[in-house]
Write a protein that holds these residues in place. Structure first.
Motif, PDB file in Angstrom:
ATOM      1  N   TYR A  20       0.851  -1.191   0.000  1.00  0.00           N
ATOM      2  CA  TYR A  20       0.000   0.000   0.000  1.00  0.00           C
ATOM      3  C   TYR A  20       0.884   1.238   0.000  1.00  0.00           C
ATOM      4  O   TYR A  20       1.837   1.334   0.786  1.00  0.00           O
ATOM      5  N   TYR A  22       0.457   5.465   0.197  1.00  0.00           N
ATOM      6  CA  TYR A  22      -0.469   6.576   0.404  1.00  0.00           C
ATOM      7  C   TYR A  22       0.219   7.905   0.127  1.00  0.00           C
ATOM      8  O   TYR A  22       1.409   8.072   0.420  1.00  0.00           O
ATOM      9  N   ARG A  24       0.715  11.514   1.151  1.00  0.00           N
ATOM     10  CA  ARG A  24       0.522  12.467   2.240  1.00  0.00           C
ATOM     11  C   ARG A  24      -0.020  13.800   1.715  1.00  0.00           C
ATOM     12  O   ARG A  24      -0.872  14.432   2.342  1.00  0.00           O
ATOM     13  N   ASN A  52     -10.194   3.857   6.996  1.00  0.00           N
ATOM     14  CA  ASN A  52      -8.822   3.359   6.823  1.00  0.00           C
ATOM     15  C   ASN A  52      -8.107   3.573   8.150  1.00  0.00           C
ATOM     16  O   ASN A  52      -7.876   4.708   8.558  1.00  0.00           O
ATOM     17  N   CYS A  54      -5.018   2.657   9.011  1.00  0.00           N
ATOM     18  CA  CYS A  54      -3.552   2.614   8.915  1.00  0.00           C
ATOM     19  C   CYS A  54      -2.956   3.579   9.945  1.00  0.00           C
ATOM     20  O   CYS A  54      -3.345   4.744  10.023  1.00  0.00           O
ATOM     21  N   GLY A  55      -1.989   3.083  10.724  1.00  0.00           N
ATOM     22  CA  GLY A  55      -1.428   3.893  11.800  1.00  0.00           C
ATOM     23  C   GLY A  55      -0.806   5.192  11.333  1.00  0.00           C
ATOM     24  O   GLY A  55      -0.950   6.234  11.983  1.00  0.00           O
ATOM     25  N   ALA A  56      -0.103   5.168  10.191  1.00  0.00           N
ATOM     26  CA  ALA A  56       0.538   6.389   9.698  1.00  0.00           C
ATOM     27  C   ALA A  56      -0.496   7.447   9.326  1.00  0.00           C
ATOM     28  O   ALA A  56      -0.306   8.642   9.576  1.00  0.00           O
ATOM     29  N   ILE A  57      -1.606   7.015   8.730  1.00  0.00           N
ATOM     30  CA  ILE A  57      -2.675   7.952   8.373  1.00  0.00           C
ATOM     31  C   ILE A  57      -3.305   8.534   9.636  1.00  0.00           C
ATOM     32  O   ILE A  57      -3.542   9.749   9.737  1.00  0.00           O
ATOM     33  N   GLU A  75     -10.630   0.152  17.467  1.00  0.00           N
ATOM     34  CA  GLU A  75     -10.409   1.465  16.849  1.00  0.00           C
ATOM     35  C   GLU A  75     -10.052   2.511  17.907  1.00  0.00           C
ATOM     36  O   GLU A  75      -9.250   3.416  17.635  1.00  0.00           O
ATOM     37  N   ARG A  78      -6.375   2.042  18.560  1.00  0.00           N
ATOM     38  CA  ARG A  78      -5.580   2.600  17.466  1.00  0.00           C
ATOM     39  C   ARG A  78      -5.567   4.127  17.506  1.00  0.00           C
ATOM     40  O   ARG A  78      -4.539   4.767  17.277  1.00  0.00           O
ATOM     41  N   GLY A 273      -4.570   6.583  -2.043  1.00  0.00           N
ATOM     42  CA  GLY A 273      -3.587   5.514  -2.030  1.00  0.00           C
ATOM     43  C   GLY A 273      -3.714   4.583  -3.216  1.00  0.00           C
ATOM     44  O   GLY A 273      -4.695   4.619  -3.965  1.00  0.00           O
ATOM     45  N   ASP A 299      -6.290  -8.335   0.386  1.00  0.00           N
ATOM     46  CA  ASP A 299      -5.623  -7.026   0.344  1.00  0.00           C
ATOM     47  C   ASP A 299      -6.552  -5.910  -0.126  1.00  0.00           C
ATOM     48  O   ASP A 299      -6.399  -4.762   0.300  1.00  0.00           O
TER      49      ASP A 299
END
Length: 303
Positions: A20, A22, A24, A52, A54-57, A75, A78, A273, A299
């Motif tokens: 994946y 993404y 930024r 979504n 995703c930790g970075a998002i 959630e 997270r 993404g 996926d």
């Protein structure tokens, strides 16, 4: 093929596939467009984590000052790990377990969006056992047709979500009598992937009328949560821009003086993404040629 200025083939070589990736810049542009559309209005944009997780998002959105809309204890974990302050987290969803309610109370979230009378009583009981006062908002089902796919419609009376409009006053009165809950908001979310603003306006007007009635029975509301659902373009859709969405909602609630909460999800991340996959085999039969990749439905779920 690039994401921003980065060649995707290079990322595939470096990190392997499936992968994946993404953007930024796209995510930040959406924050500016969606959250910025409500500038000048007291508001809180709570990103819908289910879109979504995703930790970075999540970390990016938390650093940019957004709140989080969650539907599970996972959630919540997270969101807190990503840096969202508990006081900017709202807890939605029809199936909150006792353990999840307790976790959210201990964390000190902004409020629960309550979906049923039995849930209200459960929250009151659990808060009482901990010597706490639980902040609650009722999710109202306004019976508005969002004019979207029936599987992602949530605001009709036949849907499982929310409290019937006609039951709202009684339940706010009940919440005032219960010793361990504090009614502080009102909420509605009518569906996802909306491509016109009319349903948003209809839902907002129904909530505004209800707010006036709720205040007459002595409830001190502080928040009005209009949910999310702003559509994005997949094929030929022409969804409204965030400014048009805001321009439809804000005037309806301006005179209430309430803080406006929105819960955008898909519109924040839906086109931000790509999933990179590598071709493994080409398989032919009499009628078809199949291209087999190293990514599957685990996926990227088929619609």
């Amino acid at each position: 093929l690039h994401a921003e200025d980065v060649p995707l083939a290079g990322l595939a070589e470096r990190f392997g596939t499936p992968l994946y990736v993404y953007s930024r810049a796209t995510l930040e542009r959406h924050i500016a467009s969606i959250d910025g559309a409500f500038e000048g209005t007291p508001h809180l944009t709570c990103y819908s984590v289910k879109a979504n997780a995703c930790g970075a998002i999540l970390r990016l959105f938390a650093r940019k000052g957004l709140g989080a809309d969650i539907v599970s204890g996972g959630e919540l974990f997270r969101a807190l790990r990503a840096g969202f302050p508990a006081g900017r987290i709202v807890y939605s969803g029809v199936g909150k377990t006792s353990e999840e309610i307790e976790y959210a109370l201990d964390a000190g979230i902004l409020m629960f969006n309550v979906e049923s009378e039995s849930e209200l009583r459960a929250i009151d009981h659990i808060a009482g056992s901990k010597g706490l006062l639980a902040p609650v908002s009722f999710r109202i089902n306004p019976d508005v047709d969002p004019k979207t796919h029936p599987y992602i419609s949530t605001g009709l009376k036949k849907n499982k979500f929310g409290i019937p409009h006609g039951e709202a006053l009684r339940l706010y009165g009940e919440a005032m009598r219960l010793p361990h809950v504090e009614p502080m908001g009102i909420d509605a979310h009518i569906g996802s992937q909306l491509t016109e603003v009319g349903p948003f306006r209809e839902a907002a007007e129904k909530l505004a009328g209800l707010i006036a009635d709720i205040r007459k029975i002595g409830v001190d509301l502080r928040f009005v949560d209009i949910g999310g659902g702003l559509g994005i373009r997949y094929n030929e859709e022409t969804p409204p821009e965030p400014a048009e969405w805001a321009g439809t909602i804000v005037p309806v609630f301006r005179e209430t003086g309430l803080i406006l909460i929105t819960e955008p999800g898909r519109s924040m991340v839906g086109n931000a993404g790509v999933l990179l996959a590598r071709v493994l085999y080409v398989k032919k039969n009499i009628d078809k040629t199949f291209v087999v990749t190293d990514a599957g439905m685990n996926d990227l779920a088929r619609p």
